[in-house]
Design a protein around this motif. Structure first.
Motif, PDB file in Angstrom:
ATOM      1  N   SER A  27      10.693   4.916  -0.007  1.00  7.31           N
ATOM      2  CA  SER A  27       9.400   5.139  -0.638  1.00  7.31           C
ATOM      3  C   SER A  27       9.484   6.295  -1.626  1.00  7.31           C
ATOM      4  O   SER A  27      10.457   7.058  -1.654  1.00  7.31           O
ATOM      5  CB  SER A  27       8.340   5.439   0.424  1.00  7.31           C
ATOM      6  OG  SER A  27       8.571   6.718   0.996  1.00  7.31           O
ATOM      7  N   ALA A  28       8.442   6.428  -2.436  1.00  4.03           N
ATOM      8  CA  ALA A  28       8.395   7.518  -3.405  1.00  4.03           C
ATOM      9  C   ALA A  28       8.391   8.876  -2.716  1.00  4.03           C
ATOM     10  O   ALA A  28       8.808   9.882  -3.298  1.00  4.03           O
ATOM     11  CB  ALA A  28       7.163   7.365  -4.292  1.00  4.03           C
ATOM     12  N   SER A  29       7.943   8.922  -1.473  1.00  2.00           N
ATOM     13  CA  SER A  29       7.928  10.179  -0.725  1.00  2.00           C
ATOM     14  C   SER A  29       9.232  10.431   0.023  1.00  2.00           C
ATOM     15  O   SER A  29       9.374  11.452   0.692  1.00  2.00           O
ATOM     16  CB  SER A  29       6.759  10.184   0.266  1.00  2.00           C
ATOM     17  OG  SER A  29       6.887   9.123   1.199  1.00  2.00           O
ATOM     18  N   GLY A  30      10.201   9.485  -0.077  1.00  2.00           N
ATOM     19  CA  GLY A  30      11.504   9.691   0.533  1.00  2.00           C
ATOM     20  C   GLY A  30      11.688   9.098   1.906  1.00  2.00           C
ATOM     21  O   GLY A  30      12.724   9.320   2.544  1.00  2.00           O
ATOM     22  N   ASP A  31      10.709   8.317   2.400  1.00  2.00           N
ATOM     23  CA  ASP A  31      10.867   7.651   3.694  1.00  2.00           C
ATOM     24  C   ASP A  31      11.759   6.420   3.540  1.00  2.00           C
ATOM     25  O   ASP A  31      11.730   5.737   2.514  1.00  2.00           O
ATOM     26  CB  ASP A  31       9.510   7.223   4.252  1.00  2.00           C
ATOM     27  CG  ASP A  31       8.662   8.412   4.670  1.00  2.00           C
ATOM     28  OD1 ASP A  31       9.242   9.431   5.080  1.00  2.00           O
ATOM     29  OD2 ASP A  31       7.419   8.319   4.568  1.00  2.00           O
TER      30      ASP A  31
ATOM     31  N   ILE B   4      21.405   8.458  -0.220  1.00  2.00           N
ATOM     32  CA  ILE B   4      21.528   9.808  -0.764  1.00  2.00           C
ATOM     33  C   ILE B   4      20.209  10.530  -0.548  1.00  2.00           C
ATOM     34  O   ILE B   4      19.133   9.977  -0.800  1.00  2.00           O
ATOM     35  CB  ILE B   4      21.861   9.778  -2.261  1.00  2.00           C
ATOM     36  CG1 ILE B   4      23.153   8.999  -2.511  1.00  2.00           C
ATOM     37  CG2 ILE B   4      21.996  11.195  -2.818  1.00  2.00           C
ATOM     38  CD1 ILE B   4      23.451   8.799  -3.985  1.00  2.00           C
ATOM     39  N   THR B   5      20.285  11.764  -0.093  1.00  2.00           N
ATOM     40  CA  THR B   5      19.078  12.557   0.086  1.00  2.00           C
ATOM     41  C   THR B   5      18.759  13.315  -1.199  1.00  2.00           C
ATOM     42  O   THR B   5      19.595  13.447  -2.096  1.00  2.00           O
ATOM     43  CB  THR B   5      19.249  13.569   1.227  1.00  2.00           C
ATOM     44  OG1 THR B   5      20.191  14.579   0.821  1.00  2.00           O
ATOM     45  CG2 THR B   5      19.752  12.887   2.487  1.00  2.00           C
ATOM     46  N   ARG B   6      17.551  13.820  -1.263  1.00  2.00           N
ATOM     47  CA  ARG B   6      17.152  14.585  -2.441  1.00  2.00           C
ATOM     48  C   ARG B   6      17.921  15.890  -2.559  1.00  2.00           C
ATOM     49  O   ARG B   6      17.948  16.505  -3.620  1.00  2.00           O
ATOM     50  CB  ARG B   6      15.647  14.834  -2.398  1.00  2.00           C
ATOM     51  CG  ARG B   6      14.849  13.551  -2.609  1.00  2.00           C
ATOM     52  CD  ARG B   6      13.357  13.759  -2.542  1.00  2.00           C
ATOM     53  NE  ARG B   6      12.652  12.505  -2.820  1.00  2.00           N
ATOM     54  CZ  ARG B   6      11.347  12.335  -2.714  1.00  2.00           C
ATOM     55  NH1 ARG B   6      10.583  13.360  -2.322  1.00  2.00           N
ATOM     56  NH2 ARG B   6      10.793  11.174  -2.988  1.00  2.00           N
ATOM     57  N   GLY B   7      18.561  16.283  -1.485  1.00  2.00           N
ATOM     58  CA  GLY B   7      19.402  17.466  -1.521  1.00  2.00           C
ATOM     59  C   GLY B   7      20.830  17.177  -1.933  1.00  2.00           C
ATOM     60  O   GLY B   7      21.670  18.081  -1.926  1.00  2.00           O
ATOM     61  N   GLY B   8      21.137  15.914  -2.289  1.00  2.00           N
ATOM     62  CA  GLY B   8      22.474  15.571  -2.763  1.00  2.00           C
ATOM     63  C   GLY B   8      23.484  15.299  -1.674  1.00  2.00           C
ATOM     64  O   GLY B   8      24.697  15.341  -1.923  1.00  2.00           O
TER      65      GLY B   8
ATOM     66  N   GLY C 298       0.804  -1.215   0.000  1.00  2.00           N
ATOM     67  CA  GLY C 298       0.000   0.000   0.000  1.00  2.00           C
ATOM     68  C   GLY C 298       0.833   1.260   0.000  1.00  2.00           C
ATOM     69  O   GLY C 298       0.317   2.349  -0.263  1.00  2.00           O
ATOM     70  N   LEU C 299       2.122   1.117   0.305  1.00  2.00           N
ATOM     71  CA  LEU C 299       3.053   2.243   0.211  1.00  2.00           C
ATOM     72  C   LEU C 299       3.784   2.160  -1.125  1.00  2.00           C
ATOM     73  O   LEU C 299       4.160   1.076  -1.571  1.00  2.00           O
ATOM     74  CB  LEU C 299       4.071   2.204   1.354  1.00  2.00           C
ATOM     75  CG  LEU C 299       3.515   2.348   2.773  1.00  2.00           C
ATOM     76  CD1 LEU C 299       4.636   2.166   3.788  1.00  2.00           C
ATOM     77  CD2 LEU C 299       2.854   3.702   2.952  1.00  2.00           C
ATOM     78  N   ALA C 300       3.982   3.276  -1.766  1.00  2.00           N
ATOM     79  CA  ALA C 300       4.691   3.302  -3.048  1.00  2.00           C
ATOM     80  C   ALA C 300       6.190   3.271  -2.779  1.00  2.00           C
ATOM     81  O   ALA C 300       6.776   4.267  -2.362  1.00  2.00           O
ATOM     82  CB  ALA C 300       4.317   4.553  -3.836  1.00  2.00           C
TER      83      ALA C 300
END
Length: 413
Positions: free
Chosen positions: A255-259, A355-359, A238-240
């Motif tokens: 996850s797609a939301s970054g978790d 890696i975070t979305r902030g690089g 149920g989680l992407a």
């Protein structure tokens, strides 16, 4: 135009797998990032644009725009590192041809069009748009491919949607015989990660499956039982889920939301959860936000929390009774510092990188050979920022963990 990027490495370097500087790395440890270079005849000496994803490479093969030169790919084994350059040449550095601190290169003749590689101690898998081949690495050290290819599989024209290895149409490949294993088309596989004894698969509907050995809880099903066939990880259903990585006996997914979710073996802190050996120094209960699961049979957090099992190891035999294995059989939500959102993950034998979305790059787990990149050889059961890239104004774009080392692709901000 974006600034060029390059690969960096740190960790186990006993044979020159990262940098060929024997006089400076005699102890086999590179504890902070070093630029990875290949001999001068290789185009641009390792400086390239950001590596393309497997899907992007496949799209180019279907008639889309293909750059004049493909970016390099890195595939680390234990004693050597394989490096695929943009012109189709494959470099090996480390324990090569029976000798440490050596380098070898195969000619790009016949290798042009190769889009990805996967290396082990004995075999090298090479992916083209129309086939995948497996070579005995000893037959490649001469500079030309000699002898017969060990194994090959032709890909049908309608199957030319190859993603990154080990996934290929209708199945996946491994670096041990029989090399190819089929997958049910109903799984609609999008990404695949292989651990030592288990596999993790992400489908196109963002569902995570796992199978193989579960003796360290690495399957995420709440038990230590094995699974012969792919089974949905119900706790994450149920989680992407967008990213997945497998260590020797632990698993990580974002996850797609970054978790970020972690499960499996935590003996060296590779899950970023408190361990007995580091509890006095690093104990921080807020790192584990709890366990997630659904359904009537969902155990309570008190029932499903880490199971700490005392085991008999060499240290225990020597009288050290403080050696423990921590098994996390359900996925646990792990927060990085500053609640950073995760974009990529990779696992070594007993360490993890994200890696975070902030690089920014965070690492944790076993650090004996400097594979965490913090300038020392301490292990950590807490995710820690790799300061080198921040201090040098580098944005991290990709990470590939070898068993005992780590390779990072970064670009100047």
């Amino acid at each position: 135009m974006a600034a060029p990027g390059r690969w960096f490495g740190f960790g186990f370097n006993r044979f020159g797998q990262i940098v060929n500087r024997r006089e400076h790395e005699a102890d086999g440890t590179v504890s902070e990032p070093r630029a990875v270079t290949v001999p001068a005849q290789s185009p641009r000496q390792g400086e390239v644009e950001r590596p393309a994803s497997g899907s992007a490479r496949a799209a180019a093969g279907r008639g889309g725009h293909r750059p004049a030169q493909r970016p390099p790919q890195i595939s680390p084994a234990w004693s050597h590192t394989a490096y695929l350059t943009g012109d189709g040449s494959v470099y090996f550095f480390g324990f090569v041809g029976g000798h440490p601190w050596h380098q070898a290169c195969t000619s790009n003749q016949g290798h042009q069009g190769c889009t990805d590689i996967l290396s082990s101690e004995k075999y090298l898998l090479m992916l083209w748009q129309d086939r995948v081949e497996c070579w005995d690495i000893q037959n490649l050290y001469t500079g030309e491919a000699v002898g017969d290819v060990t194994w090959t599989k032709k890909l049908k024209e309608e199957e030319e949607r190859c993603s990154a290895l080990p996934l290929i149409p209708d199945g996946y490949v491994t670096t041990a015989p029989p090399f190819y294993k089929p997958l049910s088309p109903q799984l609609r596989a999008r990404k695949l990660a292989l651990g030592t004894e288990h596999a993790l698969l992400l489908s196109f509907d963002w569902t995570l499956h796992s199978w193989g050995s579960g003796r360290h809880g690495q399957l995420g099903h709440g038990s230590v039982e094995d699974e012969a066939e792919p089974r949905i990880v119900e706790a994450l259903h149920g989680l992407a889920m967008a990213e997945v990585a497998a260590g020797s006996w632990h698993s990580v997914s974002a996850s797609a939301s970054g978790d970020l979710y972690v499960w499996g073996w935590n003996e060296s802190g590779q899950l970023g959860l408190p361990t007995k050996s580091y509890s006095e120094e690093h104990q921080n209960p807020s790192q584990q936000k709890g366990l997630i699961a659904e359904g009537e049979d969902t155990p309570s957090p008190s029932d499903a929390r880490d199971t700490v099992i005392k085991f008999k190891s060499e240290k225990a035999a020597e009288g050290d009774l403080n050696t423990f294995i921590s098994i996390q059989a359900f996925p646990a939500l792990l927060d990085l510092p500053e609640e950073s959102e995760v974009s990529r993950v990779s696992c070594g034998s007993r360490h993890t990188a994200a890696i975070t979305r902030g690089g920014k790059l965070f690492t944790w787990g076993w650090g004996t050979y400097g594979q965490l990149g913090h300038g020392h050889t301490d292990s950590s059961d807490l995710p820690q920022l790799v300061e080198y890239f921040v201090q040098n104004h580098l944005s991290v774009l990709d990470v590939v963990c070898g068993p005992w080392n780590t390779f990072v692709f970064a670009r100047q901000e």
